[in-house]
Every structure is written in structure tokens, then in C-alpha cells.
Design an enzyme around this catalytic site. Structure first.
Site, PDB file in Angstrom:
ATOM      1  N   CYS A 131      91.360  -2.283  37.899  1.00 25.89           N
ATOM      2  CA  CYS A 131      92.179  -2.197  39.119  1.00 25.89           C
ATOM      3  C   CYS A 131      92.941  -0.863  39.170  1.00 25.89           C
ATOM      4  O   CYS A 131      93.282  -0.290  38.134  1.00 25.89           O
ATOM      5  CB  CYS A 131      93.170  -3.364  39.172  1.00 25.89           C
ATOM      6  SG  CYS A 131      92.476  -4.863  39.927  1.00 25.89           S
TER       7      CYS A 131
ATOM      8  N   HIS B 252      90.107  -6.167  43.713  1.00 17.71           N
ATOM      9  CA  HIS B 252      89.638  -6.928  42.560  1.00 17.71           C
ATOM     10  C   HIS B 252      88.763  -8.111  42.975  1.00 17.71           C
ATOM     11  O   HIS B 252      87.908  -8.569  42.215  1.00 17.71           O
ATOM     12  CB  HIS B 252      90.869  -7.433  41.792  1.00 17.71           C
ATOM     13  CG  HIS B 252      90.552  -8.155  40.517  1.00 17.71           C
ATOM     14  ND1 HIS B 252      90.240  -7.496  39.349  1.00 17.71           N
ATOM     15  CD2 HIS B 252      90.497  -9.483  40.230  1.00 17.71           C
ATOM     16  CE1 HIS B 252      90.016  -8.394  38.394  1.00 17.71           C
ATOM     17  NE2 HIS B 252      90.170  -9.603  38.900  1.00 17.71           N
TER      18      HIS B 252
END
Ligand code: H2U
Ligand code: ZN
Length: 352
Positions: free
Chosen positions: A55, A126
Site C-alpha cells: 500500500c 488495496h
């Protein structure tokens, strides 16, 4: 054997890309299953996971920090399987001679292999997959893949640039964050070597492209086509090994993503979104697979007979939790399947 018998009796089919055979046992699809059932990963993911090493802004396993990236992001794999700067060693070890003083033939061979490994985060989000990303976002991934193929392929010792994605824990993916990998290396890997031999032989023998001819045959037959757009087609190949394996290829002859024009790149992004969406709808889960692109070797030779394509190899067989095992006869003999490629294509088209 008539065409009809292919659907009812045990038979074998030749994989024209590898020269290897696959057994098809259509009469066996009703077999009961009491074996392993896979557990499913949680489906609700956050858009940002503070514990994800992919991320934006997060710290990776080796301490490096990701930038606050907002679009497709590439970095050097922190645990690269191959390294670019190593000595070019080679060893051969001979068998013992029959008598003292005599030496046997060279029997064991090993050589240094240089390479570069990168990770491609498809999206900063994500929780998305290729199927859920917008067309413009997947189109950006295609652009980055083409740039990477060009950049890595231009390195003088790089012969193969393999772009792939492992999706889902069942296929060994380490993280649900949408990502793929790139391995560029010095020698052609086995699968590339087999496909180069078959495509080159067909090119020289018939003065035509193997996959252009194969695609024309499949478009005329129709029964194994899953989906198509103006520039790309996805089909279950006649010689598929995995239950829902597909081959994705451009309609016009192209050796690599860098050969594709705007329409070809748009079409690639669109077919990836459509095909992965179809996979996800088949068993109503985020369908696991390994997929990757076979692009023209970057050894400087023209390889005119090479036709760019992607393979999708999903492990699932009959539900979200029952996978195909490649064991016993497959490991020791050859691959075998029960569900026919024609049945698999019909299921992916949504008709059965
Ligand atoms: P897979 O999910 O297909 O394993 O790909 C993830 C890759 O990411 C894997 O090759 C690398 C692993 O080496 N990686 C990093 O480079 N940095 C990290 O912090 C963790 C994982
Ligand atoms: Zn993440």
C-alpha cells in the site's frame, strides 16, 4: 476419430505451443469428490491496509518505504530470486572413467544466471482486482508493462522479460493487494524455449504464424471462444490442461506489447477486465490464477513467428473450494483433464 467422439471418449490432444500431449477423459466428469476442500480467504478488504507492504506510504519488509503513489507503481523486488551483477561462472562435472586415468563424459552442468526482478503494484487501492479497476486504470497497467518490457529487453544480456501475476493464496500470492511481478533474465526459461521452437518451426515450414492460424480456426469454430473485442480474443485452448485455462491473444500479428498500437493496448486492458470478471462470476469469488505474458525474446533476433499472448492458469475445478491437483499420473506421465475445453468455454461464456 470423428469430431463428435472428442466429446465422449478418452483421447489425447496435442498442445501446438509446447509439443506436449494432454489426456481428455470426458466420460469422467461425474466422479464423486471426497478429497481436499480449500478454505476461502476473507472477501471484505479495506481500500488501504496499514499492514500491507504494497500500500502507498507503507514500509516494506526490508525497511524501504513506498512513495504515496497514486497510479501503477513499480519497484525492484526486495527479495529478488535473480541478481544482475554476479560473476559469469560455469561448471561441468565429469562422470568417473571406467579405468584409472580415463575421464567419463561431462555429466553435471551449472552456470550463473543473471536477472532482474521487479514488483508491479497495479493500483494504490488495496481492495481492487483487475476486474474491478476502471478501464483507464488497467490501460495504465498495460502501458507500464509495455515500458518495462522495452526497458528491460533493451539490456544487452536480457533474453526474456516475463510479466506475470499470481492471484490468490491458492496460487501462492503473498498479499491480496493487486500486484504482479516481472522477471527479466539471461537465458530463455523452459516454457519460452518450447514455444519458440514450435512457433519458429511452423513459421519456416508454412511461412505463416502458428497463432494467427490457430486464432482464425478458433474464431471459425466458435465453441472454445470465451470473449472477444475488436483487437483481442480470449479462448480455452483445444489443448488446455487446467480446467478453466485460457489463452488470450491479439487478432493482429504482434510479437510484444510494444508492437501494439493504441487500439491494441486498449483492447488488451478491456479483455483482461472482461475475462477476470467472468472468472470471478463463475464460482462467485475472487478467482485464483497464475497468469502471464509470453512476449518475443529480447535477444536481438527478429523472431517473426512469435505471437504475443497471455496464459491464464486457474487451479479451481468444480467450485470455489475444490481445486484440480496435478499429481500421480500428471507428475509421472502427462496432464489429464475430465471437463472438456469446450465445456469449460461454455461455462465461462455463461451458457452452461
Ligand atoms: P507474490 O505475491 O507473487 O509472491 O509477489 C510478491 C513479491 O513481492 C515477492 O516476490 C516481493 C516478494 O519477494 N516483496 C518485496 O519485494 N518487498 C516486500 O516488502 C515484501 C514482498
Ligand atoms: Zn495494500
Amino acid at each position: 476419430m470423428s469430431h463428435h467422439d472428442l466429446f465422449s471418449r478418452p483421447h489425447r490432444r496435442l498442445n501446438q505451443l509446447t509439443g506436449e500431449w494432454v489426456l481428455v477423459s470426458p466420460h469422467r466428469t461425474q466422479r464423486p469428490w471426497l478429497g481436499q476442500v480449500e478454505t476461502l480467504p476473507p472477501t471484505e478488504l479495506p481500500a488501504y491496509d496499514p499492514n500491507c507492504y504494497l500500500c502507498p506510504g507503507n514500509t516494506r519488509a526490508n525497511g524501504a518505504q513506498n512513495p504515496a503513489y497514486t497510479t501503477t507503481f513499480v519497484f525492484e523486488n526486495d527479495f529478488a530470486a535473480l541478481l544482475p551483477d554476479i560473476p559469469l561462472d560455469r561448471v561441468s562435472i565429469r562422470a568417473p572413467g571406467a579405468t584409472d586415468g580415463e575421464v567419463g563424459p561431462a555429466l553435471l552442468h551449472a552456470e550463473a544466471e543473471r536477472g532482474i526482478c521487479r514488483v508491479v503494484c497495479f493500483s494504490p487501492r488495496h481492495d481492487l482486482t483487475l476486474a474491478q479497476m476502471a478501464q483507464a486504470e488497467v490501460r495504465r497497467v498495460v502501458e507500464v508493462w509495455a515500458e518495462q518490457y522495452h526497458e528491460l529487453g533493451a539490456i544487452d544480456w536480457v533474453q526474456s522479460v516475463l510479466i506475470f501475476e499470481n492471484r490468490g493464496a491458492m496460487m501462492g500470492a503473498s498479499n491480496p493487494h493487486p500486484h504482479g511481478q516481472i522477471w527479466a533474465n539471461e537465458q530463455l526459461p523452459n516454457e519460452m524455449r518450447k514455444e519458440l521452437a514450435t512457433q519458429t518451426a511452423y513459421w519456416h515450414e508454412h511461412n505463416r504464424c502458428l497463432l494467427c492460424d490457430y486464432l482464425a480456426l478458433e474464431l471459425a469454430a466458435g465453441e472454445r471462444v470465451v470473449c472477444a473485442n475488436e483487437t483481442w480474443v480470449a479462448l480455452v485452448p483445444f489443448w488446455a490442461v487446467w480446467p478453466f485455462e485460457t489463452l488470450v491473444l491479439p487478432r493482429s500479428h504482434a510479437g510484444a506489447m510494444t508492437d501494439l498500437d493504441e487500439a491494441g493496448r486498449d483492447g488488451l486492458a478491456a479483455i483482461l477486465r472482461e475475462l477476470t470478471g467472468r472468472y470471478d462470476r463463475l464460482f462467485n469469488i475472487t478467482f485464483p490464477y497464475s497468469m502471464g505474458f509470453h512476449q518475443r525474446p529480447t535477444d536481438g533476433l527478429p523472431h517473426d513467428g512469435w505471437h504475443l499472448h497471455a496464459h491464464f492458469y486457474p487451479p479451481l475445478l468444480r467450485s470455489a473450494t475444490v481445486r484440480k491437483f496435478m499429481v500421480g499420473y500428471e507428475m509421472l506421465g502427462q496432464p489429464q483433464r475430465d471437463l472438456t475445453p469446450e465445456q469449460a468455454a461454455a461455462r465461462l461464456r455463461g451458457g452452461a
